[in-house]
Design a protein around this motif. Structure first.
Motif, mmCIF file in Angstrom:
data_model
loop_
_atom_site.group_PDB
_atom_site.id
_atom_site.type_symbol
_atom_site.label_atom_id
_atom_site.label_comp_id
_atom_site.label_asym_id
_atom_site.label_seq_id
_atom_site.Cartn_x
_atom_site.Cartn_y
_atom_site.Cartn_z
ATOM 1 N N ASN A 50 -1.712 -5.399 -4.307
ATOM 2 C CA ASN A 50 -2.487 -6.497 -4.889
ATOM 3 C C ASN A 50 -3.433 -6.007 -5.988
ATOM 4 O O ASN A 50 -4.611 -6.354 -6.009
ATOM 5 C CB ASN A 50 -3.275 -7.245 -3.812
ATOM 6 C CG ASN A 50 -2.389 -7.883 -2.780
ATOM 7 O OD1 ASN A 50 -1.280 -8.307 -3.105
ATOM 8 N ND2 ASN A 50 -2.837 -7.942 -1.549
ATOM 9 N N ASP A 51 -2.927 -5.167 -6.871
ATOM 10 C CA ASP A 51 -3.682 -4.603 -7.993
ATOM 11 C C ASP A 51 -4.823 -3.681 -7.574
ATOM 12 O O ASP A 51 -5.639 -3.288 -8.380
ATOM 13 C CB ASP A 51 -4.221 -5.707 -8.915
ATOM 14 C CG ASP A 51 -3.102 -6.459 -9.598
ATOM 15 O OD1 ASP A 51 -2.062 -5.839 -9.900
ATOM 16 O OD2 ASP A 51 -3.272 -7.666 -9.834
ATOM 17 N N GLU A 52 -4.926 -3.363 -6.305
ATOM 18 C CA GLU A 52 -5.938 -2.423 -5.820
ATOM 19 C C GLU A 52 -5.291 -1.043 -5.732
ATOM 20 O O GLU A 52 -4.325 -0.854 -5.015
ATOM 21 C CB GLU A 52 -6.472 -2.833 -4.440
ATOM 22 C CG GLU A 52 -7.306 -4.087 -4.447
ATOM 23 C CD GLU A 52 -8.636 -3.899 -5.137
ATOM 24 O OE1 GLU A 52 -9.265 -2.835 -4.982
ATOM 25 O OE2 GLU A 52 -9.043 -4.829 -5.852
ATOM 26 N N VAL A 53 -5.837 -0.097 -6.470
ATOM 27 C CA VAL A 53 -5.297 1.260 -6.459
ATOM 28 C C VAL A 53 -5.802 1.964 -5.214
ATOM 29 O O VAL A 53 -6.997 1.998 -4.941
ATOM 30 C CB VAL A 53 -5.724 2.028 -7.722
ATOM 31 C CG1 VAL A 53 -5.304 3.473 -7.626
ATOM 32 C CG2 VAL A 53 -5.131 1.368 -8.949
ATOM 33 N N ASP A 54 -4.886 2.515 -4.456
ATOM 34 C CA ASP A 54 -5.237 3.187 -3.214
ATOM 35 C C ASP A 54 -5.111 4.705 -3.336
ATOM 36 O O ASP A 54 -5.987 5.431 -2.914
ATOM 37 C CB ASP A 54 -4.358 2.647 -2.084
ATOM 38 C CG ASP A 54 -4.838 3.061 -0.721
ATOM 39 O OD1 ASP A 54 -3.997 3.206 0.165
ATOM 40 O OD2 ASP A 54 -6.054 3.249 -0.545
ATOM 41 N N LEU A 66 -3.051 17.108 -6.824
ATOM 42 C CA LEU A 66 -3.720 16.496 -5.673
ATOM 43 C C LEU A 66 -3.385 15.019 -5.618
ATOM 44 O O LEU A 66 -3.287 14.366 -6.655
ATOM 45 C CB LEU A 66 -5.246 16.623 -5.794
ATOM 46 C CG LEU A 66 -5.869 17.994 -5.853
ATOM 47 C CD1 LEU A 66 -7.389 17.864 -5.998
ATOM 48 C CD2 LEU A 66 -5.518 18.810 -4.623
ATOM 49 N N GLU A 67 -3.215 14.518 -4.409
ATOM 50 C CA GLU A 67 -3.198 13.074 -4.214
ATOM 51 C C GLU A 67 -4.531 12.722 -3.592
ATOM 52 O O GLU A 67 -4.898 13.287 -2.553
ATOM 53 C CB GLU A 67 -2.031 12.644 -3.332
ATOM 54 C CG GLU A 67 -0.724 12.664 -4.085
ATOM 55 C CD GLU A 67 0.404 11.963 -3.351
ATOM 56 O OE1 GLU A 67 1.352 11.558 -4.034
ATOM 57 O OE2 GLU A 67 0.336 11.817 -2.121
ATOM 58 N N VAL A 68 -5.255 11.833 -4.266
ATOM 59 C CA VAL A 68 -6.580 11.433 -3.792
ATOM 60 C C VAL A 68 -6.533 9.962 -3.402
ATOM 61 O O VAL A 68 -5.931 9.138 -4.094
ATOM 62 C CB VAL A 68 -7.680 11.715 -4.844
ATOM 63 C CG1 VAL A 68 -7.853 13.205 -5.051
ATOM 64 C CG2 VAL A 68 -7.385 11.045 -6.165
ATOM 65 N N LYS A 69 -7.157 9.660 -2.284
ATOM 66 C CA LYS A 69 -7.151 8.301 -1.733
ATOM 67 C C LYS A 69 -8.538 7.688 -1.860
ATOM 68 O O LYS A 69 -9.527 8.300 -1.462
ATOM 69 C CB LYS A 69 -6.746 8.331 -0.259
ATOM 70 C CG LYS A 69 -6.674 6.951 0.380
ATOM 71 C CD LYS A 69 -6.271 7.058 1.843
ATOM 72 C CE LYS A 69 -6.043 5.722 2.479
ATOM 73 N NZ LYS A 69 -7.197 4.862 2.490
ATOM 74 N N MET A 70 -8.582 6.494 -2.420
ATOM 75 C CA MET A 70 -9.837 5.755 -2.504
ATOM 76 C C MET A 70 -10.251 5.352 -1.094
ATOM 77 O O MET A 70 -9.491 4.690 -0.387
ATOM 78 C CB MET A 70 -9.653 4.502 -3.357
ATOM 79 C CG MET A 70 -10.881 3.638 -3.437
ATOM 80 S SD MET A 70 -12.176 4.360 -4.429
ATOM 81 C CE MET A 70 -11.453 4.197 -6.045
ATOM 82 N N GLU A 71 -11.422 5.774 -0.673
ATOM 83 C CA GLU A 71 -11.931 5.431 0.657
ATOM 84 C C GLU A 71 -12.938 4.286 0.584
ATOM 85 O O GLU A 71 -12.953 3.424 1.450
ATOM 86 C CB GLU A 71 -12.582 6.657 1.313
ATOM 87 C CG GLU A 71 -11.651 7.844 1.489
ATOM 88 C CD GLU A 71 -10.549 7.607 2.498
ATOM 89 O OE1 GLU A 71 -10.544 6.586 3.206
ATOM 90 O OE2 GLU A 71 -9.647 8.467 2.579
#
Length: 152
Positions: A50-54, A66-71
């Motif tokens: 839904n257009d939210e980058v995770d 690196l894979e970084v996750k938005m917390e």
């Protein structure tokens, strides 16, 4: 025997630009637009809902990926918190959670500028070398951020 060390790092800078100019660049997928150590920063495949980058893939100029996750993210409080969920080559420690916070400077000689903090909290298996490296990488990134917003 390992050197006892703090498991956190906190670097900061006052950037000679208004909060709106600085905050505009503080999106995980946009870090390569200012941080010279990054060759690219892009949304990981299948990581947008839904257009939210995770999850964002950061490819560094030295070859590290690196894979970084938005917390956490707050457009009201002007901060993002992210964690590293994968690394190639493998990291020397188990985990790190970082936060970038921006504050408008509202009075004094730096009025109209932005105070930026970049913290990192590492797992207990991180060495003193890892913490020291994180300190300098954040300093370099903050200098790059300042250069990016002040050249416009």
């Amino acid at each position: 025997m390992p050197i006892p060390t703090s498991m956190s790092v906190l670097e900061s800078a006052v950037i000679a630009a208004p909060l709106s100019a600085v905050w505009h660049l503080i999106k995980l997928q946009d870090f390569s637009s200012f941080w010279r150590a990054l060759k690219s920063s892009e949304v990981a495949t299948g990581a947008s809902v839904n257009d939210e980058v995770d999850v964002v893939k950061w490819t560094f100029t030295d070859g590290m990926v690196l894979e970084v996750k938005m917390e956490e993210h707050s457009s009201i409080e002007h901060y993002i918190t992210y964690s590293v969920i994968s690394a190639a080559p493998k990291m020397e420690y188990s985990s790190v959670v970082s936060t970038v916070r921006c504050f408008p400077v509202t009075s004094g000689e730096h009025e109209g500028h932005t105070f930026v903090q970049w913290s990192g909290n590492f797992s207990s298996d991180a060495s003193a070398d890892v913490i020291e490296d994180a300190k300098y990488k954040r300093r370099e990134a903050l200098a790059d951020l300042a250069a990016a917003v002040t050249k416009k």
